[in-house]
Design a protein around this motif. Structure first.
Motif, PDB file in Angstrom:
ATOM      1  N   HIS A  50       0.830  -1.210   0.000  1.00 18.74           N
ATOM      2  CA  HIS A  50       0.000   0.000   0.000  1.00 18.74           C
ATOM      3  C   HIS A  50       0.870   1.268   0.000  1.00 18.74           C
ATOM      4  O   HIS A  50       1.838   1.363   0.758  1.00 18.74           O
ATOM      5  N   LEU A  71      -7.908  -2.663  -1.145  1.00 23.98           N
ATOM      6  CA  LEU A  71      -7.634  -1.401  -0.463  1.00 23.98           C
ATOM      7  C   LEU A  71      -8.530  -1.202   0.759  1.00 23.98           C
ATOM      8  O   LEU A  71      -8.221  -0.388   1.626  1.00 23.98           O
ATOM      9  N   ARG A  78      -7.087   3.656   4.492  1.00 24.14           N
ATOM     10  CA  ARG A  78      -7.191   4.005   3.080  1.00 24.14           C
ATOM     11  C   ARG A  78      -7.495   5.490   2.937  1.00 24.14           C
ATOM     12  O   ARG A  78      -8.265   6.064   3.708  1.00 24.14           O
ATOM     13  N   SER A  82      -4.877   6.339  -2.105  1.00 20.32           N
ATOM     14  CA  SER A  82      -4.305   5.014  -1.818  1.00 20.32           C
ATOM     15  C   SER A  82      -4.265   4.164  -3.078  1.00 20.32           C
ATOM     16  O   SER A  82      -5.225   4.154  -3.859  1.00 20.32           O
TER      17      SER A  82
END
Ligand code: FES
Length: 106
Positions: A50, A71, A78, A82
């Motif tokens: 991420h 995500l 998030r 992202s």
């Protein structure tokens, strides 16, 4: 060559140059950039790659449904910017990208 800059919460940063068509997760691992794990190898099923995209001269396709789903399960919250770095590939030789690395990936 495309240039990638990974920025950390303490303000430190790491810039690497990578071959075109290399995804950001693989670029991080190849350059031993901390904070990117890439546990699933780029299948968009772990969320340990991420990043928050801060600035890019590259145009990325929007997240796929699989990336959108993953995500929702990342260890760090998030945000609107992202992305899973394994799903981002720099295709232009003059591309520049800055991403912020989350404080935790697991
Ligand atoms: S490497 Fe697993 S989601 Fe990106």
């Amino acid at each position: 060559m495309p240039r990638l800059t990974y920025v950390y919460e303490d303000g430190s940063r790491r810039t690497v140059e990578v071959a075109t068509a290399t995804n950001l997760m693989k670029a991080a691992l190849a350059h031993q950039v901390p904070g990117i794990i890439g546990e699933c190898g780029g299948a968009a099923t772990c969320g340990t790659c991420h990043v928050y995209v801060a600035h890019s001269t590259e145009q990325f396709a929007p997240p796929s449904p699989d990336e959108e789903d993953m995500l929702e399960w990342t260890a760090s919250e998030r945000a609107a910017n992202s992305r899973l770095s394994c799903q981002l590939t720099l295709t232009r030789a003059d591309a520049e990208l800055v991403v912020h690395v989350p404080s935790k990936q697991v």
